[in-house]
Design a protein around this motif. Structure first.
Motif, PDB file in Angstrom:
ATOM      1  N   GLY A   1       7.498 -21.538  65.107  1.00 34.42           N
ATOM      2  CA  GLY A   1       7.050 -20.573  66.111  1.00 34.42           C
ATOM      3  C   GLY A   1       8.091 -19.537  66.468  1.00 34.42           C
ATOM      4  O   GLY A   1       8.183 -19.117  67.621  1.00 34.42           O
ATOM      5  N   LEU A   2       8.864 -19.084  65.474  1.00 37.44           N
ATOM      6  CA  LEU A   2       9.989 -18.170  65.739  1.00 37.44           C
ATOM      7  C   LEU A   2       9.584 -16.710  65.803  1.00 37.44           C
ATOM      8  O   LEU A   2      10.261 -15.917  66.466  1.00 37.44           O
ATOM      9  CB  LEU A   2      11.041 -18.314  64.626  1.00 37.44           C
ATOM     10  N   TYR A   3       8.506 -16.327  65.133  1.00 38.59           N
ATOM     11  CA  TYR A   3       8.294 -14.904  64.864  1.00 38.59           C
ATOM     12  C   TYR A   3       7.148 -14.269  65.646  1.00 38.59           C
ATOM     13  O   TYR A   3       7.114 -13.055  65.797  1.00 38.59           O
ATOM     14  CB  TYR A   3       8.010 -14.684  63.367  1.00 38.59           C
ATOM     15  N   TYR A   4       6.187 -15.052  66.091  1.00 39.73           N
ATOM     16  CA  TYR A   4       4.945 -14.481  66.609  1.00 39.73           C
ATOM     17  C   TYR A   4       5.137 -13.870  67.994  1.00 39.73           C
ATOM     18  O   TYR A   4       5.950 -14.357  68.791  1.00 39.73           O
ATOM     19  CB  TYR A   4       3.849 -15.541  66.640  1.00 39.73           C
ATOM     20  N   PRO A   5       4.376 -12.819  68.327  1.00 38.62           N
ATOM     21  CA  PRO A   5       4.525 -12.164  69.632  1.00 38.62           C
ATOM     22  C   PRO A   5       4.305 -13.149  70.777  1.00 38.62           C
ATOM     23  O   PRO A   5       3.299 -13.873  70.780  1.00 38.62           O
ATOM     24  CB  PRO A   5       3.437 -11.080  69.610  1.00 38.62           C
ATOM     25  N   PRO A   6       5.213 -13.209  71.737  1.00 39.62           N
ATOM     26  CA  PRO A   6       5.061 -14.144  72.859  1.00 39.62           C
ATOM     27  C   PRO A   6       3.739 -13.914  73.585  1.00 39.62           C
ATOM     28  O   PRO A   6       3.313 -12.774  73.808  1.00 39.62           O
ATOM     29  CB  PRO A   6       6.255 -13.807  73.764  1.00 39.62           C
TER      30      PRO A   6
ATOM     31  N   LEU B   1      22.280  -8.940  62.133  1.00 40.75           N
ATOM     32  CA  LEU B   1      22.488  -9.838  63.269  1.00 40.75           C
ATOM     33  C   LEU B   1      21.564  -9.505  64.425  1.00 40.75           C
ATOM     34  O   LEU B   1      21.104 -10.405  65.145  1.00 40.75           O
ATOM     35  CB  LEU B   1      23.949  -9.774  63.721  1.00 40.75           C
ATOM     36  N   ALA B   2      21.273  -8.222  64.623  1.00 40.78           N
ATOM     37  CA  ALA B   2      20.378  -7.828  65.708  1.00 40.78           C
ATOM     38  C   ALA B   2      18.960  -8.362  65.471  1.00 40.78           C
ATOM     39  O   ALA B   2      18.264  -8.758  66.421  1.00 40.78           O
ATOM     40  CB  ALA B   2      20.349  -6.308  65.845  1.00 40.78           C
ATOM     41  N   ILE B   3      18.530  -8.375  64.199  1.00 47.09           N
ATOM     42  CA  ILE B   3      17.209  -8.925  63.889  1.00 47.09           C
ATOM     43  C   ILE B   3      17.193 -10.427  64.150  1.00 47.09           C
ATOM     44  O   ILE B   3      16.234 -10.971  64.720  1.00 47.09           O
ATOM     45  CB  ILE B   3      16.839  -8.637  62.421  1.00 47.09           C
ATOM     46  N   LEU B   4      18.274 -11.093  63.767  1.00 47.71           N
ATOM     47  CA  LEU B   4      18.371 -12.527  64.019  1.00 47.71           C
ATOM     48  C   LEU B   4      18.326 -12.817  65.524  1.00 47.71           C
ATOM     49  O   LEU B   4      17.674 -13.773  65.961  1.00 47.71           O
ATOM     50  CB  LEU B   4      19.668 -13.054  63.402  1.00 47.71           C
ATOM     51  N   GLN B   5      18.993 -11.974  66.318  1.00 45.07           N
ATOM     52  CA  GLN B   5      18.967 -12.141  67.769  1.00 45.07           C
ATOM     53  C   GLN B   5      17.559 -11.949  68.315  1.00 45.07           C
ATOM     54  O   GLN B   5      17.132 -12.665  69.227  1.00 45.07           O
ATOM     55  CB  GLN B   5      19.919 -11.141  68.429  1.00 45.07           C
TER      56      GLN B   5
ATOM     57  N   ALA C   1      15.680 -15.105  67.846  1.00 47.31           N
ATOM     58  CA  ALA C   1      16.080 -16.116  68.828  1.00 47.31           C
ATOM     59  C   ALA C   1      15.429 -15.840  70.179  1.00 47.31           C
ATOM     60  O   ALA C   1      14.969 -16.766  70.861  1.00 47.31           O
ATOM     61  CB  ALA C   1      17.603 -16.135  68.961  1.00 47.31           C
ATOM     62  N   ASP C   2      15.390 -14.564  70.570  1.00 51.68           N
ATOM     63  CA  ASP C   2      14.760 -14.208  71.851  1.00 51.68           C
ATOM     64  C   ASP C   2      13.260 -14.501  71.828  1.00 51.68           C
ATOM     65  O   ASP C   2      12.707 -15.039  72.796  1.00 51.68           O
ATOM     66  CB  ASP C   2      15.005 -12.730  72.153  1.00 51.68           C
ATOM     67  N   THR C   3      12.599 -14.139  70.746  1.00 53.41           N
ATOM     68  CA  THR C   3      11.161 -14.393  70.630  1.00 53.41           C
ATOM     69  C   THR C   3      10.876 -15.886  70.642  1.00 53.41           C
ATOM     70  O   THR C   3       9.945 -16.350  71.324  1.00 53.41           O
ATOM     71  CB  THR C   3      10.610 -13.761  69.332  1.00 53.41           C
ATOM     72  N   ALA C   4      11.658 -16.654  69.899  1.00 52.21           N
ATOM     73  CA  ALA C   4      11.461 -18.099  69.852  1.00 52.21           C
ATOM     74  C   ALA C   4      11.611 -18.719  71.232  1.00 52.21           C
ATOM     75  O   ALA C   4      10.812 -19.579  71.630  1.00 52.21           O
ATOM     76  CB  ALA C   4      12.453 -18.722  68.866  1.00 52.21           C
ATOM     77  N   ARG C   5      12.635 -18.281  71.981  1.00 53.42           N
ATOM     78  CA  ARG C   5      12.837 -18.824  73.332  1.00 53.42           C
ATOM     79  C   ARG C   5      11.635 -18.530  74.218  1.00 53.42           C
ATOM     80  O   ARG C   5      11.157 -19.395  74.951  1.00 53.42           O
ATOM     81  CB  ARG C   5      14.114 -18.229  73.934  1.00 53.42           C
TER      82      ARG C   5
ATOM     83  N   ASP D   1      14.891 -25.552  70.450  1.00 53.17           N
ATOM     84  CA  ASP D   1      15.864 -26.326  69.660  1.00 53.17           C
ATOM     85  C   ASP D   1      16.606 -25.487  68.618  1.00 53.17           C
ATOM     86  O   ASP D   1      17.272 -26.036  67.736  1.00 53.17           O
ATOM     87  CB  ASP D   1      15.175 -27.512  68.983  1.00 53.17           C
ATOM     88  N   LEU D   2      16.504 -24.140  68.685  1.00 56.50           N
ATOM     89  CA  LEU D   2      17.234 -23.307  67.732  1.00 56.50           C
ATOM     90  C   LEU D   2      18.734 -23.380  67.991  1.00 56.50           C
ATOM     91  O   LEU D   2      19.169 -23.475  69.137  1.00 56.50           O
ATOM     92  CB  LEU D   2      16.781 -21.854  67.829  1.00 56.50           C
TER      93      LEU D   2
END
Length: 267
Positions: A56-61, A102-106, A109-113, A119-120
């Motif tokens: 569930g890392l990528y989908y729009p919150p 790195l900004a994309i990776l961040q 992480a924000d979307t996943a949270r 647990d990331l």
């Protein structure tokens, strides 16, 4: 006029989605018939994917995809354990290979949270090398909840549950159209060279890539309610010999596509 047989529910398509929906309908006590145009269940999209259980890392919150992915992930792991479906919670690395990524990776992480994925872990290049010595990166996100599953065993389990509740699967049964008859759907079915019709109060279109074209053949259905079809092409390559990786490895996505992934099967 063809004689019409009535059933409570008809589900079109015996892939993972169609079988899962039909299983729940049958468990609710409804007489359920699954119509599949192929010679066996799951011979199209459901057997031509990477078999990944996503975290569930990528989908729009707030989207259905986000909510159902996070909730369904744990339900799927439990179902696989309970039904003996082969699976493995192998984990996934999402890697950035440049400072610009790195900004994309961040953002992942924000979307996943926001989606409730708690647990990331951020990993340094040295920590990544300890997990996967062949991976070179600037940084990575580690997703321990990502896994893989045998889609064929999953579909067999869903079908077994359906049939245990007196649901029925009919293969080589192609739905060619439907129309409203009073307060029910009359569903036209072609089986080899013969034709038949069923009536049902509940009709579920789970025909995968063919769902839109089938929906356009439902008489009385407003065409504006049918979502557009977006196609994307993926290429799969098989590595012969011993796999150099023990976990899934994903790049960050680019504007042109999702990049080259390393996925594992259960063999």
């Amino acid at each position: 006029m063809l004689p019409m047989e009535h059933v409570d529910c008809i589900v079109v398509g015996a892939g993972v989605i169609g079988l899962a929906v039909a299983r729940r309908l049958a468990m609710a006590g409804l007489e359920t018939l699954v119509l599949e145009r192929g010679t066996a269940p799951g011979t199209e999209t459901s057997s031509r994917n990477s078999e990944v259980i996503h975290a569930g890392l990528y989908y729009p919150p707030g989207s259905l995809k986000a909510r159902l992915c996070v909730r369904g992930r744990e339900q799927l792991y439990k179902y696989c354990r309970d039904r003996g479906v082969v699976h493995r919670r192998c984990g996934k690395l999402v890697v950035a290979t440049t400072d610009e990524e790195l900004a994309i990776l961040q953002s992942y992480a924000d979307t996943a949270r926001r989606n409730g994925v708690s647990d990331l872990e951020w990993l340094t290049p040295a920590a990544v090398a300890a997990l996967e010595p062949a991976v070179r990166c600037t940084a990575a996100l580690w997703s321990p909840s990502t896994g893989i599953v045998s889609s064929h065993e999953l579909m067999q389990a869903l079908l077994g549950d359906l049939e245990s509740q007196r649901g029925t699967l009919a293969c080589r049964a192609e739905v060619v159209g439907a129309r409203l008859v009073r307060d029910a759907h009359a569903v036209r079915v072609r089986h080899d060279e013969t034709h038949s019709e069923f009536t049902t109060r509940l009709l579920v279109n789970a025909a995968g890539l063919h769902a839109q074209s089938l929906a356009h053949r439902f008489e009385g259905l407003d065409a504006d309610t049918i979502p557009p079809l977006y196609l994307a092409k993926g290429q799969y390559f098989t590595l012969q010999g011993r796999a150099p990786f023990k976990h899934l490895v994903y790049p960050v996505a680019s504007s042109a596509g999702l990049g080259i992934h390393v996925t594992l099967d259960l063999a």
